[in-house]
Scaffold this motif. Structure first.
Motif, PDB file in Angstrom:
ATOM      1  N   UNK A  50       8.859  30.308  86.649  1.00 14.67           N
ATOM      2  CA  UNK A  50       9.352  29.038  87.182  1.00 14.67           C
ATOM      3  C   UNK A  50       8.679  28.688  88.502  1.00 14.67           C
ATOM      4  N   UNK A  51       8.426  29.694  89.338  1.00 15.61           N
ATOM      5  CA  UNK A  51       7.769  29.442  90.619  1.00 15.61           C
ATOM      6  C   UNK A  51       6.374  28.866  90.407  1.00 15.61           C
ATOM      7  N   UNK A  52       5.608  29.490  89.515  1.00 12.13           N
ATOM      8  CA  UNK A  52       4.233  29.036  89.293  1.00 12.13           C
ATOM      9  C   UNK A  52       4.190  27.661  88.634  1.00 12.13           C
ATOM     10  N   UNK A  53       5.073  27.433  87.668  1.00  9.48           N
ATOM     11  CA  UNK A  53       5.111  26.133  87.007  1.00  9.48           C
ATOM     12  C   UNK A  53       5.592  25.043  87.960  1.00  9.48           C
ATOM     13  N   UNK A  54       6.558  25.375  88.826  1.00 10.71           N
ATOM     14  CA  UNK A  54       7.044  24.399  89.808  1.00 10.71           C
ATOM     15  C   UNK A  54       5.924  24.001  90.760  1.00 10.71           C
ATOM     16  N   UNK A  55       5.126  24.986  91.193  1.00  8.22           N
ATOM     17  CA  UNK A  55       4.022  24.682  92.104  1.00  8.22           C
ATOM     18  C   UNK A  55       3.016  23.724  91.450  1.00  8.22           C
ATOM     19  N   UNK A  56       2.759  23.906  90.167  1.00  7.01           N
ATOM     20  CA  UNK A  56       1.823  23.029  89.468  1.00  7.01           C
ATOM     21  C   UNK A  56       2.353  21.593  89.407  1.00  7.01           C
ATOM     22  N   UNK A  57       3.655  21.429  89.497  1.00  6.39           N
ATOM     23  CA  UNK A  57       4.262  20.099  89.459  1.00  6.39           C
ATOM     24  C   UNK A  57       4.602  19.578  90.859  1.00  6.39           C
ATOM     25  N   UNK A  58       4.259  20.342  91.895  1.00  6.84           N
ATOM     26  CA  UNK A  58       4.541  19.892  93.256  1.00  6.84           C
ATOM     27  C   UNK A  58       5.992  20.037  93.657  1.00  6.84           C
ATOM     28  N   UNK A  59       6.735  20.946  92.997  1.00  6.51           N
ATOM     29  CA  UNK A  59       8.154  21.154  93.305  1.00  6.51           C
ATOM     30  C   UNK A  59       8.285  22.394  94.188  1.00  6.51           C
ATOM     31  N   UNK A  60       8.913  22.289  95.357  1.00  6.01           N
ATOM     32  CA  UNK A  60       9.075  23.464  96.227  1.00  6.01           C
ATOM     33  C   UNK A  60      10.006  24.493  95.599  1.00  6.01           C
ATOM     34  N   UNK A  61       9.805  25.751  95.979  1.00  3.57           N
ATOM     35  CA  UNK A  61      10.607  26.833  95.406  1.00  3.57           C
ATOM     36  C   UNK A  61      11.142  27.743  96.497  1.00  3.57           C
ATOM     37  N   UNK A  62      12.293  28.346  96.207  1.00  2.00           N
ATOM     38  CA  UNK A  62      12.940  29.295  97.119  1.00  2.00           C
ATOM     39  C   UNK A  62      13.294  30.544  96.328  1.00  2.00           C
ATOM     40  N   UNK A  63      12.909  31.712  96.849  1.00  2.00           N
ATOM     41  CA  UNK A  63      13.261  32.999  96.246  1.00  2.00           C
ATOM     42  C   UNK A  63      14.390  33.628  97.058  1.00  2.00           C
ATOM     43  N   UNK A  64      15.438  34.073  96.365  1.00  2.00           N
ATOM     44  CA  UNK A  64      16.577  34.721  97.014  1.00  2.00           C
ATOM     45  C   UNK A  64      16.539  36.201  96.669  1.00  2.00           C
ATOM     46  N   UNK A  65      16.411  37.051  97.672  1.00  2.00           N
ATOM     47  CA  UNK A  65      16.293  38.490  97.442  1.00  2.00           C
ATOM     48  C   UNK A  65      17.534  39.037  96.759  1.00  2.00           C
ATOM     49  N   UNK A  66      17.299  39.906  95.778  1.00  2.00           N
ATOM     50  CA  UNK A  66      18.386  40.633  95.125  1.00  2.00           C
ATOM     51  C   UNK A  66      18.016  42.111  95.122  1.00  2.00           C
ATOM     52  N   UNK A  67      18.910  42.967  95.535  1.00  2.00           N
ATOM     53  CA  UNK A  67      18.628  44.395  95.584  1.00  2.00           C
ATOM     54  C   UNK A  67      18.019  44.800  96.918  1.00  2.00           C
ATOM     55  N   UNK A  68      17.914  46.111  97.105  1.00  2.00           N
ATOM     56  CA  UNK A  68      17.339  46.658  98.330  1.00  2.00           C
ATOM     57  C   UNK A  68      15.841  46.814  98.140  1.00  2.00           C
ATOM     58  N   UNK A  69      15.060  46.210  99.033  1.00  2.00           N
ATOM     59  CA  UNK A  69      13.605  46.244  98.914  1.00  2.00           C
ATOM     60  C   UNK A  69      13.078  47.619  99.305  1.00  2.00           C
ATOM     61  N   UNK A  70      12.301  48.224  98.402  1.00  2.00           N
ATOM     62  CA  UNK A  70      11.630  49.469  98.726  1.00  2.00           C
ATOM     63  C   UNK A  70      10.259  49.195  99.314  1.00  2.00           C
ATOM     64  N   UNK A  71       9.755  50.119 100.118  1.00  2.00           N
ATOM     65  CA  UNK A  71       8.434  49.932 100.728  1.00  2.00           C
ATOM     66  C   UNK A  71       7.365  50.361  99.723  1.00  2.00           C
ATOM     67  N   UNK A  72       7.231  49.547  98.678  1.00  2.00           N
ATOM     68  CA  UNK A  72       6.313  49.802  97.566  1.00  2.00           C
ATOM     69  C   UNK A  72       5.576  48.502  97.249  1.00  2.00           C
ATOM     70  N   UNK A  73       4.404  48.576  96.574  1.00  2.00           N
ATOM     71  CA  UNK A  73       3.547  47.393  96.414  1.00  2.00           C
ATOM     72  C   UNK A  73       4.228  46.192  95.802  1.00  2.00           C
TER      73      UNK A  73
END
Length: 567
Positions: free
Chosen positions: A295-318
């Motif tokens: 959805x993020x990539x398709x929204x960008x192609x249409x000029x629609x801004x996107x927001x990601x909401x973190x879920x879970x604890x982020x590990x220090x991994x790639x």
């Protein structure tokens, strides 16, 4: 028997992760990038960046540990047991000349033949690209007609694919409703959950990602042709003894075999939803997951801004080090620091806290009694919640259960991971019937955490829920280094390294409870580092980010202005 990761130092592991992060982008953008198909203008290589990074990191750990082991002395025989044809081929090349006897099981040629046969079988069921696309798009359009907002075009489109995310977005939608921002629509790609709170917006239940349309193996059928292209592109760049060529071939083959067709259907459905709904803002969960990334990539192609909401604890991994969405609502500063360290501009990130925990900030003293009554649990019994994960096998699960039931008088609440479809849990309940143990598949984890006296797990975000409610947490990790080290270091959990130690620790908690010993205070500073602000207003802060995105959207300028009030 040792785990590969336990043979590595922290610096070795860090170096592997940094190499994997750089190499993953080279793969999807370099000479091999052309082997990843495009659907709706979106590269399936970029869509699977998280999977690629996990695969390369897993092999990097195993390869480094094996190299270290081989360097310690002469190895007579090396037997490689792996159902992954890429791992098997790459490890076989790595060991070549360093052991007298080398074997793989299942035989690598058999694995390659199986993949080739699957590709040919998919080609026989070929239904045509255009027909498959139209089926997925038509199914999505039909769902929107049946469950959609009618004639109203949603200003905010929310995409959810898990029960925890649905709970997060319940709080966000409530805050949007209070601010008068709408209409809001949610596309729900997860099964409905008993006990979920009502959404404030329109919900369209879409089934699992990729479930819409024909189940034809359009892209899987192309694997035989793609194999030749990979070998012509990768092999010249790698020496004959390098493990790179079979590893990449195995990775891409796995994606063609099990991922690309499902993701193509999801992309067609997502593109149809964006075309018909034309939202002003798209809100997703963690954007490293391919379901959200689509959805993020398709929204960008249409000029629609996107927001990601973190879920879970982020590990220090790639797979936590990059951000595709325009903005991020981060639970705490921990993820923001990692992203900035890897080149993400800090102005794209905002610490909001976790909206899913907003109502926990309003917990009262009667919550445990109410939760136990709802579950039918004896209010006087010491109850232990065992939160298992999808990768836990029968030996680990029953070992932990046996250690817990060795403590007289306690009741064990067994909670499988919500995404685990196995019948392992029901089988365990039948084989080891006990009125001191109950299985809890349905409902969310909040009620279970409220009802318990202590939590036992190996690694789970349920640890944070328990810590917020002041419940003791035991980390049952018997293999060494784990993803729960941060919980132990922060002082919100106690680690045990064996079953007997687990029994003793639970017995100690039971004795302390019956003696009414005061519980040790949890470190507010430690919780803040992991969870950010826990004041019941995280949903409001996410809603403010959405409102600001609406203000900056050209298409929203003609609509009713949005009031943004920060407190």
């Amino acid at each position: 028997m040792v785990r590969a990761v336990d043979r590595l130092s922290s610096s070795q592991l860090r170096n592997i992760h940094e190499r994997v992060f750089a190499r993953s982008f080279e793969l999807i953008r370099g000479p091999t990038g052309n082997v990843f198909p495009e659907v709706c203008g979106v590269s399936l290589g970029a869509l699977n960046l998280e999977t690629i990074q996990m695969y390369l990191a897993s092999f990097g750990v195993l390869s480094t540990a094996l190299d270290d082991l081989l360097g310690e002395g002469a190895v007579t025989a090396c037997h490689i047991v792996s159902a992954d044809v890429g791992f098997a081929g790459a490890l076989e090349r790595q060991v070549a000349g360093r052991a007298n006897t080398i074997s793989t099981w299942p035989p690598r040629r058999l694995l390659e033949l199986t993949r080739w046969a699957g590709s040919k079988s998919a080609a026989l069921r070929f239904v045509g690209y255009r027909r498959a696309e139209q089926a997925a798009r038509g199914a999505m359009a039909a769902l929107l007609r049946e469950q959609g907002p009618g004639g109203a075009r949603p200003r905010v489109l929310i995409v959810s694919q898990s029960t925890p995310l649905a709970q997060t977005f319940d709080a966000v939608e409530g805050a949007l409703a209070q601010a008068g921002i709408g209409p809001v629509m949610r596309l729900d790609f997860c099964a409905p959950t008993t006990g979920a709170r009502e959404s404030s917006g329109t919900v369209c239940r879409c089934g699992a990602p990729g479930a819409l349309g024909f189940k034809a193996g359009l892209l899987r059928a192309q694997w035989s042709d793609v194999t030749r292209e990979i070998r012509s592109r990768v092999a010249p760049a790698a020496s004959e003894v390098s493990s790179e060529a079979p590893l990449i071939e195995g990775l891409v083959g796995r994606l063609y075999e099990s991922a690309f067709d499902v993701q193509a259907r999801h992309l067609w459905a997502a593109d149809t939803a964006l075309e018909l709904l034309q939202p002003d803002v798209v809100v997703v969960g963690p954007d490293q997951a391919w379901e959200s990334q689509a959805f993020v990539q398709l929204a960008r192609r249409r000029g629609i801004p996107s927001l990601s909401v973190q879920d879970g604890v982020a590990g220090d991994v790639p797979w936590w080090w990059s951000l595709t969405a325009d903005r991020l609502a981060a639970t705490s500063q921990h993820l923001v620091q990692m992203l900035v360290r890897h080149g993400v501009p800090p102005e794209r990130c905002r610490v909001t806290g976790q909206p899913r925990y907003d109502f926990l900030a309003r917990s009262g003293p009667d919550d445990q009694r109410t939760a136990r009554a709802a579950l039918g649990l004896d209010p006087s019994t010491f109850a232990v919640l065992f939160a298992a994960q999808w990768m836990h096998g029968p030996d680990y699960v029953w070992g932990v259960l046996s250690a817990l039931l060795a403590v007289p008088g306690i009741h064990v609440m067994l909670r499988p991971h919500p995404s685990d479809p196995r019948d392992l849990w029901e089988r365990l309940m039948r084989e080891h019937a006990s009125n001191r143990m109950t299985l809890h598949r349905a409902g969310d984890s909040f009620g279970l955490v409220r009802a318990c006296d202590a939590l036992v797990t190996q690694h789970s975000t349920v640890v944070l829920e328990a810590a917020l409610l002041g419940k003791p947490v035991i980390i049952a990790d018997f293999g060494g280094r784990s993803g729960s080290a941060d919980f132990v270091e922060a002082g919100i959990a106690t680690a045990v390294r064996g079953l007997e130690e687990l029994t003793r620790e639970v017995q100690r908690l039971v004795s302390a409870a019956y003696m009414h010993t005061a519980k040790p205070a949890r470190s507010g500073e430690a919780l803040d580092a992991l969870l950010g602000p826990v004041d019941g207003r995280a949903g409001e802060r996410v809603a403010i980010l959405i409102a600001k995105a609406l203000q900056r959207t050209p298409r929203a300028a003609a609509r009713r202005p949005v009031a943004v009030v920060e407190r």
